[in-house]
Design a protein around this motif. Structure first.
Motif, PDB file in Angstrom:
ATOM      1  N   LEU A 182       0.821  -1.204   0.000  1.00  0.00           N
ATOM      2  CA  LEU A 182       0.000   0.000   0.000  1.00  0.00           C
ATOM      3  C   LEU A 182       0.858   1.258   0.000  1.00  0.00           C
ATOM      4  N   LYS A 183       1.995   1.213   0.663  1.00  0.00           N
ATOM      5  CA  LYS A 183       2.896   2.368   0.647  1.00  0.00           C
ATOM      6  C   LYS A 183       3.430   2.626  -0.761  1.00  0.00           C
ATOM      7  N   ALA A 184       3.779   1.570  -1.464  1.00  0.00           N
ATOM      8  CA  ALA A 184       4.286   1.729  -2.831  1.00  0.00           C
ATOM      9  C   ALA A 184       3.207   2.317  -3.738  1.00  0.00           C
ATOM     10  N   LEU A 185       1.988   1.816  -3.628  1.00  0.00           N
ATOM     11  CA  LEU A 185       0.884   2.383  -4.406  1.00  0.00           C
ATOM     12  C   LEU A 185       0.653   3.846  -4.033  1.00  0.00           C
ATOM     13  N   GLY A 186       0.783   4.154  -2.748  1.00  0.00           N
ATOM     14  CA  GLY A 186       0.633   5.531  -2.297  1.00  0.00           C
ATOM     15  C   GLY A 186       1.677   6.444  -2.922  1.00  0.00           C
ATOM     16  N   GLN A 187       2.920   5.967  -3.007  1.00  0.00           N
ATOM     17  CA  GLN A 187       3.979   6.773  -3.629  1.00  0.00           C
ATOM     18  C   GLN A 187       3.679   7.025  -5.099  1.00  0.00           C
TER      19      GLN A 187
END
Length: 344
Positions: A174-179
Motif C-alpha cells: 500500500l505504501k508503494a501504491l501511495g507513492q
C-alpha cells in the motif's frame, strides 16, 4: 600468490555491494508547483523513492492482483484520460460487474484531503484497499496477492530495493501504491503556464473571458488552481430512483450529508468524460446546461444553487462557450503522455 588472494578478498565485497540486491534507493525530491496550494499528504511517513515509485507503478498495472487476473487499477484509470475509465458511465470490474459510480481521475492526489466520491477514506495509502477488496471492482485478496508476489522474482527484487527489510506485505504494498499515486501530478497545462508567466501560457480573449466568468460563477466550489475545495456538496442532480445513491451519508450517517458528493477537480476535464458521480453527462455543454437550467431542489441542495427560490447558475450560451474554452486550457498533455506514468 598470497597477494593475489588478498586482493581478491578486498575486491569481492565491493562487487557484492554493487549488486542489484543492494541497489541504493534514490529519494525523489517532491516539489510543489508554485501556483498550487500546500500539500495535504505527509511524505515524512512514506518518503517517495525511485524504487518505491517503480514498485507502485508495477502494482498499479498488475491484473494479477484481481481475482480474474485481468482488472488492475490501471484498467479503470487510463493515463491518456487523466486516469479515468473514459467512455464508461460507471466503472466495470471483475467478470464485467458494473458499479454505481464513475471512476474519478487520479491526479494531484497529494493535495487532496479525502478520496472517493463519498470521502470513504482520508489517507491516500489506504485508498487502494477499497477498490482492491470490492467484489465488483478487483475482488482482490491480500493473502493471495502476497503469495503471488513472493513467487515473482521481479517483485522480490523491487520490495527489497524499495523498503528496509524488503518484506513483501500489505503495508509495503500500500505504501508503494501511495507513492505512485502521490507523484501523479498534473501541473503543466496552458493555464499553469499562464499563471506562472511561462512560455506557452498566452491565453486567448475567449479563454480569459471564460476564466473571469468561471471565477465569478464557479470558483466558490472549484477553488484554487486545483479547481476543488475538497468539500462535499449536493449539486442538484435529479435522483436516480434505480440506484438512489445517497452519497456521503454512506460514510457519516448524517442526514445533512445525504446526496452530497465530493467536488471534483476540473483539471484535464476535457479528457475525463463522462461527468458527475454517476457519469450521466457526456459533454461539457450538458454539464453547464444542468447548472443553468437543470438543477433540482433535492434534500441538502447546496445554498449556492438556490438564490431565493431561483435554482442554478444563470449562464448565457456565450458564457457557456467561453467557460468551456477556458476549461480546455486545463488539459495537461505532458501529464497525459508522460512515459514515467505509463504501463509500458
Amino acid at each position: 600468490m598470497k597477494t593475489k588472494y588478498y586482493l581478491l578478498f578486498l575486491i569481492f565485497p565491493l562487487l557484492i555491494s554493487c549488486s542489484n540486491d543492494d541497489y541504493q534507493n534514490v529519494p525523489i525530491d517532491f516539489k510543489v508547483p508554485s501556483n498550487f496550494p500546500a500539500l495535504a499528504y505527509d511524505f515524512t511517513n512514506n518518503p517517495p523513492t525511485e524504487k518505491g515509485f517503480e514498485l507502485g507503478k508495477k502494482l498499479f498495472y498488475d491484473g494479477r492482483l484481481a481475482s480474474d487476473g485481468i482488472v488492475s487499477c490501471g484498467f479503470c484509470h487510463i493515463q491518456e484520460n487523466a486516469f479515468t475509465h473514459h467512455g464508461h458511465t460507471v466503472s466495470h470490474g471483475v467478470n464485467n460487474a458494473a458499479g454505481t459510480r464513475n471512476s474519478p481521475p487520479i491526479q494531484n492526489m497529494a493535495f487532496q484531503t479525502a478520496y472517493m466520491w463519498d470521502g470513504a477514506t482520508t489517507h491516500l495509502d489506504l485508498q487502494p484497499i477499497i477498490p482492491f477488496t470490492s467484489p465488483i471492482e478487483m475482488n482482490g485478496n491480500f493473502s493471495n496477492a502476497i503469495a503471488m508476489m513472493k513467487n515473482d522474482a521481479e517483485y522480490k527484487k523491487l520490495f527489497k530495493q524499495a523498503f528496509d527489510g524488503g518484506e513483501i506485505n500489505s503495508e509495503n504494498m500500500l505504501k508503494a501504491l501511495g507513492q505512485f499515486m502521490a507523484l501523479l501530478v498534473s501541473s503543466n497545462s496552458k493555464f499553469d503556464k499562464y499563471r506562472r508567466n511561462e512560455s506557452g501560457g498566452t491565453m486567448t480573449a475567449d479563454e480569459l473571458d471564460g476564466y473571469a466568468i468561471f471565477n465569478q460563477k464557479c470558483a466558490s466550489c472549484h477553488a484554487t488552481d486545483l479547481f476543488t475545495d475538497n468539500s462535499f456538496r449536493n449539486n442538484g442532480l435529479a435522483i436516480n430512483p434505480q440506484v438512489n445513491d445517497i452519497g456521503r451519508f454512506r460514510v457519516t450517517q448524517l442526514e445533512s450529508d445525504k446526496y452530497k458528493f465530493k467536488v471534483p477537480s476540473l483539471r484535464n476535464i476535457e479528457k475525463t468524460a463522462p461527468y458527475m458521480h454517476d457519469g450521466r453527462f457526456y459533454t461539457l455543454e450538458a454539464v453547464l446546461d444542468h447548472y443553468s437550467s437543470g438543477v433540482v431542489n433535492t434534500q441538502n441542495l447546496d445554498e449556492s444553487l438556490n438564490n431565493n427560490g431561483t435554482l442554478g447558475i444563470p449562464l448565457t450560451q456565450t458564457e457557456k462557450a467561453k467557460i468551456i474554452a477556458f476549461l480546455k486550457t486545463l488539459t495537461d498533455n505532458e501529464f497525459l503522455t508522460n512515459p514515467k506514468f505509463a504501463e509500458y
